[in-house]
Enzyme design. Structure first.
Site, PDB file in Angstrom:
ATOM      1  N   LYS A  33       0.601  -1.182  -0.334  1.00  0.00           N
ATOM      2  CA  LYS A  33      -0.035  -0.173   0.417  1.00  0.00           C
ATOM      3  C   LYS A  33       0.168   1.327   0.336  1.00  0.00           C
ATOM      4  CE  LYS A  33      -1.030   1.631   3.651  1.00  0.00           C
ATOM      5  NZ  LYS A  33      -1.612   2.366   5.574  1.00  0.00           N
ATOM      6  N   THR A  34       1.642   0.937   0.460  1.00  0.00           N
ATOM      7  CA  THR A  34       2.735   2.408   1.282  1.00  0.00           C
ATOM      8  C   THR A  34       3.102   2.883  -0.439  1.00  0.00           C
ATOM      9  OG1 THR A  34       2.476   2.385   3.491  1.00  0.00           O
ATOM     10  CG2 THR A  34       4.086   3.029   2.403  1.00  0.00           C
ATOM     11  N   ASP A 211      -4.707   7.771   3.622  1.00  0.00           N
ATOM     12  CA  ASP A 211      -4.373   6.930   3.771  1.00  0.00           C
ATOM     13  C   ASP A 211      -5.178   6.106   5.100  1.00  0.00           C
ATOM     14  OD1 ASP A 211      -2.185   4.322   4.255  1.00  0.00           O
ATOM     15  OD2 ASP A 211      -0.705   5.451   5.666  1.00  0.00           O
ATOM     16  N   GLU A 212      -4.979   4.797   5.577  1.00  0.00           N
ATOM     17  CA  GLU A 212      -6.171   4.429   6.316  1.00  0.00           C
ATOM     18  C   GLU A 212      -7.502   4.633   6.283  1.00  0.00           C
ATOM     19  OE1 GLU A 212      -5.210   1.633   8.076  1.00  0.00           O
ATOM     20  OE2 GLU A 212      -2.265   2.041   7.845  1.00  0.00           O
ATOM     21  N   GLN A 242      -9.799  -4.814   7.764  1.00  0.00           N
ATOM     22  CA  GLN A 242      -8.687  -4.167   8.784  1.00  0.00           C
ATOM     23  C   GLN A 242      -9.381  -2.819   8.871  1.00  0.00           C
ATOM     24  OE1 GLN A 242      -4.554  -4.982   8.416  1.00  0.00           O
ATOM     25  NE2 GLN A 242      -5.688  -4.891   5.933  1.00  0.00           N
ATOM     26  N   ARG A 588      -0.928 -10.338  10.061  1.00  0.00           N
ATOM     27  CA  ARG A 588       0.285 -10.286  10.624  1.00  0.00           C
ATOM     28  C   ARG A 588       1.677 -11.428  10.644  1.00  0.00           C
ATOM     29  NH1 ARG A 588      -0.754  -5.826   9.568  1.00  0.00           N
ATOM     30  NH2 ARG A 588      -2.319  -6.449   9.318  1.00  0.00           N
TER      31      ARG A 588
END
Length: 681
Positions: A33-34, A211-212, A242, A588
């Site tokens: 994503k980043t 973002d997020e 998420q 994770r």
């Protein structure tokens, strides 16, 4: 730039090269994503778009700094670096230039949470300060002003909180102070009231990225709509699977309904996962497919099959923590760095047995984003009471709890008592229990004397109960002191009550195993358990699932996979958010994932037989059928609006045929209403 774009996969490249119009990048866990959004920012600048016309909003300063560095490393440094900051930093910069339009000076001071609580405490000492601060924050993030809050409130407590809100807001305005919520609320207010300013700001920031996005609340959504007044060049990046912060105001509908809010939205799904093995992703995908409220995507591993997920099944939490500790020791002995290992849990109370198991095995750990079990305020309070009952001359413990729960005994009163006891060479308890009423009433106010008298009586009753039966004492302890009731009223009350239940359950269990145990022996035992100073070396990480978001570990353990613990059940439980937490936990893990379940565990202070978590079946790890549940869309704590009754807060959610029945508090007026007759604020 072409070389940089060539490093992206097809979906990432499609997202990075989109320029005009709204876009939702649905970015799965570990999908780069980043890398995608920083490349998109660099791509926009490479086309000649002025950096001053871009705005990228994040939730943490750390994320903003990382993105800025990565984007600028891809291009020649522009004369003006692009604005890449948190929502609140943007609000601060905006208000510095524009707060004058509200008749205020731009030399305002931003106050932090502690400052906010101190001001509230000056206004009112009766209600729990944390509760009032939380409600004021909720009002602001729901765009409810003090006068509206007062008009809506009917219940005495909410009337009082609304009145405190008004006094608090008047005070900070008069003193030119701004709290964190004001940074966004005042920014929104300015953009709403001033058409020319709104158009000017929107024209300036023609390319906006967020973002997020799944973590945004109502106020942040409305602010973004204002910033997009003259264009629709809004690119949001997030993962509906998420979205795990509904309890603190995040609204999953912002991402689920993004395409309906902005016409002609381009949706790009990032589904290639660069973090986890196929075995791990298969289970995570199966689990999240049970959710109804989702846009839908399937993570595909780029790392190959990997090792099967391991399932630990134990009789109780002690056996569980010993198994986990042994498995971790084997990993470390085989050369795995401790920093590559983590243990997650859904509720903080589960850390107690885990911490003790790691201590016994001599494994160093760091508790990430939380406080060690025996260092939590509510546990320290309970221990302080037990110490006074075991040794009434313990002044340190006495001072800690004399006003907890609140008894209206302030610092000035405690200082007076301390000086008088010191002058007479007595402990605080001795002085208060032995000094004649006539003498004490001269020193203390009538209210303080009555409160202290009740406090001493409570301690004496408990000391007497302890002499007859230690088990009877445990049962009587919280009924007399009321710590659970005190902490339940706080915003994070449920977690604190669960921690106290875990502590009382531990005490009860140790007495059952050793009927001759004394209170002194119990206190000595837990003081040893809570001391980890002797353990040195590199540390593994232990943390809640919430704290793990955004992190990754080569070897991961998740404990507490039982009904009522994970998923957490009870009033206002949102099963879809619980499932999203399960999905976050699993994703994770990079190489190995171990899930742990027990047959019995402490629950509400007593040992209880438990069922295995439905998530184990849903993830295909135990036999069972797929069943997609209808989401309520509502949970305890949500603010809702009714045409007749106005705005209220959801207290309970229960099924009523095909619909859901909500118990709603409309400012003290409590009503049962079907969910189809209200909408979220």
């Amino acid at each position: 730039m072409d070389k940089i774009l060539d490093q992206l996969n097809e979906a990432q490249r499609e997202a990075a090269q989109h320029i005009d119009g709204p876009m939702l990048i649905l970015a799965g866990a570990g999908s780069g994503k980043t890398k995608t959004i920083t490349t998109r920012l660099a791509y926009l600048l490479s086309l000649g778009i002025d950096p001053a016309n871009t705005l990228t909003l994040t939730f943490t300063n750390k994320a903003a700094t990382e993105m800025r560095e990565r984007a600028l490393s891809m291009i020649e440094s522009p004369v003006y670096p692009p604005l890449l900051c948190t929502f609140h930093k943007f609000g601060l910069l905006f208000l510095k230039f524009n707060i004058g339009k509200l008749g205020r000076k731009n030399d305002f001071v931003v106050i932090d949470t502690d400052d906010k609580k101190r001001i509230i405490k000056q206004i009112d000492k009766e209600l729990p300060t944390a509760l009032v601060a939380s409600e004021i924050s909720r009002y602001k993030n729901s765009l409810i002003k003090p006068d509206q809050a007062i008009a809506q409130a009917e219940h005495p407590q909410y009337k009082k909180i609304a009145a405190i809100y008004k006094t608090y807001q008047d005070y900070i305005t008069e003193n030119n102070l701004v709290d964190f919520d004001d940074l966004l609320m005042l920014t929104h207010e300015l953009l709403e009231m001033d058409d020319a300013l709104r158009k000017s700001v929107s024209e300036r920031y023609r390319y906006i990225m967020v973002d997020e996005y799944q973590d945004t609340n109502e106020l942040q959504l409305q602010l973004l709509k204002k910033l997009c007044d003259t264009h629709t060049n809004l690119c949001v990046v997030g993962d509906d699977d998420q979205s795990i912060y509904g309890w603190r105001g995040a609204n999953i509908r912002n991402i689920l309904e993004f395409s309906n809010m902005f016409d002609n939205t381009k949706v790009v799904k990032l589904e290639n996962n660069y973090r986890s093995t196929e075995e791990i992703l298969t289970a995570a995908n199966l689990l999240i497919q049970h959710n109804r409220s989702r846009l839908g995507k399937t993570l595909i591993s780029t790392k190959g099959k990997g090792k099967p997920i391991e399932l630990f099944q134990s009789s109780d939490e002690n056996e569980e923590s010993n198994k986990i500790a042994r498995a971790i020791k084997q990993l470390i002995d085989s050369g795995v760095a401790a920093g590559e290992i983590a243990v997650l849990y859904r509720i903080n109370a589960l850390s107690r047995s885990l911490e003790e198991g790691l201590n016994r095995a001599g494994i160093a750990y760091q508790l990430v984003g939380g406080v060690r079990f025996y260092e939590r305020a509510e546990i320290k309070d309970a221990i302080s009471y037990l110490r006074i009952i075991a040794n009434s001359h313990d002044d340190f413990s006495f001072k800690r709890v004399i006003n907890r729960p609140k008894r209206g005994i302030g610092k000035a009163t405690i200082d007076k008592i301390e000086k008088a006891a010191y002058d007479k060479h007595l402990s605080l308890y001795q002085y208060l229990s032995e000094t004649p009423k006539s003498e004490l009433s001269k020193l203390l106010s009538k209210k303080a004397y009555a409160a202290i008298n009740r406090f001493i009586n409570d301690l004496e009753i408990l000391q007497e109960t302890l002499e007859h039966s230690i088990m009877g004492f445990i049962d009587q302890f919280d009924k007399t002191i009321g710590l659970k009731e005190y902490y339940a009223a706080l915003p994070d009350g449920m977690e604190r009550v669960l921690n106290l239940d875990e502590f009382y359950g531990l005490f009860r269990d140790m007495v059952k195993k050793n009927p001759d145990m004394t209170l002194d022996a119990f206190l000595n035992e837990i003081s040893l358990q809570s001391d980890q100073d002797q353990i040195k070396g590199e540390q593994i990480s232990i943390m809640s699932v919430h704290a793990s978001k955004g992190l990754e570990f080569t070897h991961l353990f998740v404990i507490g996979l039982e009904e009522e613990f994970f998923p957490l059940l009870g009033d206002g439980c949102d099963m879809e958010e619980e499932r999203r937490l399960g999905y976050v936990a699993m994703t994770r893990a990079k190489e190995t994932l171990t899930l742990s379940t027990v047959q019995s565990r402490f629950h509400k202070g007593r040992r209880k037989q438990l069922e295995k978590s439905r998530f184990l079946t849903e993830a295909g790890l135990l036999k069972g059928a797929l069943s997609i549940e209808k989401s309520t869309g509502y949970k305890k704590g949500d603010l809702v609006k009714h045409k007749l009754f106005g705005i209220g807060r959801v207290l309970e959610v229960s099924r009523a045929g095909r619909d859901y029945k909500l118990k709603i508090n409309f400012g003290g007026n409590r009503r049962d209403i079907l969910s189809s007759f209200v909408e979220k604020v």
